[in-house]
Design a protein around this motif. Structure first.
Motif, mmCIF file in Angstrom:
data_model
loop_
_atom_site.group_PDB
_atom_site.id
_atom_site.type_symbol
_atom_site.label_atom_id
_atom_site.label_comp_id
_atom_site.label_asym_id
_atom_site.label_seq_id
_atom_site.Cartn_x
_atom_site.Cartn_y
_atom_site.Cartn_z
ATOM 1 N N MET A 177 0.833 -1.170 0.000
ATOM 2 C CA MET A 177 0.000 0.000 0.000
ATOM 3 C C MET A 177 0.878 1.233 0.000
ATOM 4 O O MET A 177 1.551 1.511 0.982
ATOM 5 C CB MET A 177 -0.898 -0.009 1.221
ATOM 6 C CG MET A 177 -1.922 -1.096 1.209
ATOM 7 S SD MET A 177 -2.890 -0.997 2.710
ATOM 8 C CE MET A 177 -3.329 -2.700 2.836
ATOM 9 N N ALA A 178 0.891 1.919 -1.053
ATOM 10 C CA ALA A 178 1.740 3.084 -1.194
ATOM 11 C C ALA A 178 1.279 4.200 -0.258
ATOM 12 O O ALA A 178 0.102 4.492 -0.150
ATOM 13 C CB ALA A 178 1.715 3.570 -2.637
ATOM 14 N N GLY A 179 2.239 4.800 0.404
ATOM 15 C CA GLY A 179 1.929 5.947 1.246
ATOM 16 C C GLY A 179 1.235 5.610 2.556
ATOM 17 O O GLY A 179 0.823 6.489 3.281
ATOM 18 N N GLY A 180 1.080 4.322 2.879
ATOM 19 C CA GLY A 180 0.469 3.935 4.137
ATOM 20 C C GLY A 180 -1.034 4.098 4.183
ATOM 21 O O GLY A 180 -1.633 4.142 5.251
ATOM 22 N N PHE A 181 -1.684 4.226 3.035
ATOM 23 C CA PHE A 181 -3.129 4.395 3.017
ATOM 24 C C PHE A 181 -3.813 3.081 2.669
ATOM 25 O O PHE A 181 -3.315 2.300 1.860
ATOM 26 C CB PHE A 181 -3.550 5.458 1.990
ATOM 27 C CG PHE A 181 -3.256 6.853 2.442
ATOM 28 C CD1 PHE A 181 -4.183 7.543 3.195
ATOM 29 C CD2 PHE A 181 -2.057 7.456 2.148
ATOM 30 C CE1 PHE A 181 -3.920 8.828 3.623
ATOM 31 C CE2 PHE A 181 -1.779 8.734 2.583
ATOM 32 C CZ PHE A 181 -2.714 9.426 3.331
ATOM 33 N N ARG A 182 -4.936 2.840 3.259
ATOM 34 C CA ARG A 182 -5.745 1.670 2.940
ATOM 35 C C ARG A 182 -6.667 2.015 1.789
ATOM 36 O O ARG A 182 -6.810 3.171 1.413
ATOM 37 C CB ARG A 182 -6.566 1.261 4.157
ATOM 38 C CG ARG A 182 -5.692 0.847 5.312
ATOM 39 C CD ARG A 182 -6.530 0.438 6.469
ATOM 40 N NE ARG A 182 -5.647 0.034 7.551
ATOM 41 C CZ ARG A 182 -6.050 -0.569 8.621
ATOM 42 N NH1 ARG A 182 -7.317 -0.844 8.788
ATOM 43 N NH2 ARG A 182 -5.203 -0.910 9.556
ATOM 44 N N ARG A 183 -7.319 1.033 1.252
ATOM 45 C CA ARG A 183 -8.225 1.262 0.129
ATOM 46 C C ARG A 183 -9.346 2.227 0.481
ATOM 47 O O ARG A 183 -9.815 2.975 -0.340
ATOM 48 C CB ARG A 183 -8.833 -0.059 -0.336
ATOM 49 C CG ARG A 183 -7.839 -0.916 -1.029
ATOM 50 C CD ARG A 183 -8.511 -2.149 -1.524
ATOM 51 N NE ARG A 183 -7.488 -3.159 -1.766
ATOM 52 C CZ ARG A 183 -7.690 -4.257 -2.409
ATOM 53 N NH1 ARG A 183 -8.883 -4.534 -2.874
ATOM 54 N NH2 ARG A 183 -6.726 -5.118 -2.594
ATOM 55 N N GLN A 202 -2.584 3.059 11.292
ATOM 56 C CA GLN A 202 -1.994 3.498 12.541
ATOM 57 C C GLN A 202 -0.534 3.062 12.588
ATOM 58 O O GLN A 202 -0.231 1.907 12.336
ATOM 59 C CB GLN A 202 -2.729 2.877 13.726
ATOM 60 C CG GLN A 202 -4.123 3.418 13.947
ATOM 61 C CD GLN A 202 -4.082 4.812 14.499
ATOM 62 O OE1 GLN A 202 -3.956 5.782 13.755
ATOM 63 N NE2 GLN A 202 -4.174 4.939 15.790
ATOM 64 N N PRO A 203 0.400 3.966 12.912
ATOM 65 C CA PRO A 203 1.799 3.549 13.023
ATOM 66 C C PRO A 203 1.980 2.646 14.238
ATOM 67 O O PRO A 203 1.240 2.750 15.222
ATOM 68 C CB PRO A 203 2.555 4.868 13.196
ATOM 69 C CG PRO A 203 1.539 5.823 13.714
ATOM 70 C CD PRO A 203 0.207 5.369 13.181
ATOM 71 N N LYS A 204 2.955 1.752 14.152
ATOM 72 C CA LYS A 204 3.235 0.864 15.281
ATOM 73 C C LYS A 204 3.816 1.688 16.430
ATOM 74 O O LYS A 204 4.594 2.616 16.218
ATOM 75 C CB LYS A 204 4.243 -0.211 14.878
ATOM 76 C CG LYS A 204 3.740 -1.151 13.821
ATOM 77 C CD LYS A 204 2.715 -2.085 14.391
ATOM 78 C CE LYS A 204 2.252 -3.054 13.308
ATOM 79 N NZ LYS A 204 1.376 -4.053 13.805
#
Length: 98
Positions: free
Chosen positions: A1-7, A13-15
């Motif tokens: 997933m590019a850029g950390g975004f979901r569909r 959420q960062p770990k």
């Protein structure tokens, strides 16, 4: 997933990261989650006064009370869960080559 975004457009959420002194360890298990899966042991760890759960296939962990540890974790309704294979010994850089 590019850029950390979901569909759905929500950002993941960062770990969370933790570090501290291991004060107490307890083990439960083995548990079988489902048929064909290896036995899992649930370790309850108290690190700097906070309680975390770490679930792995290992019955014994290579840590002892008094060790400094680092880890990634997530907070859920049932508590704080340490990510699998993220728990390790913290090495103080100032004493590394001594």
């Amino acid at each position: 997933m590019a850029g950390g975004f979901r569909r759905s457009g929500q950002q993941r959420q960062p770990k969370l990261q933790g570090k501290g002194t291991l004060e107490k360890m307890e083990r439960e298990g083995p548990f079988k989650e489902w048929l064909g899966m290896p036995d899992l042991y649930r370790h309850t760890l108290v690190i700097d006064g906070d309680t975390y759960t770490y679930q792995v296939e290992d019955a014994e962990l290579p840590f002892a009370p008094g060790d400094k540890v680092v880890f990634r974790y997530k907070e859920v309704k049932s508590g704080k869960w340490i990510d699998r294979n993220s728990l390790g010994t913290w090495i103080d850089p100032s004493t590394y080559n001594q």
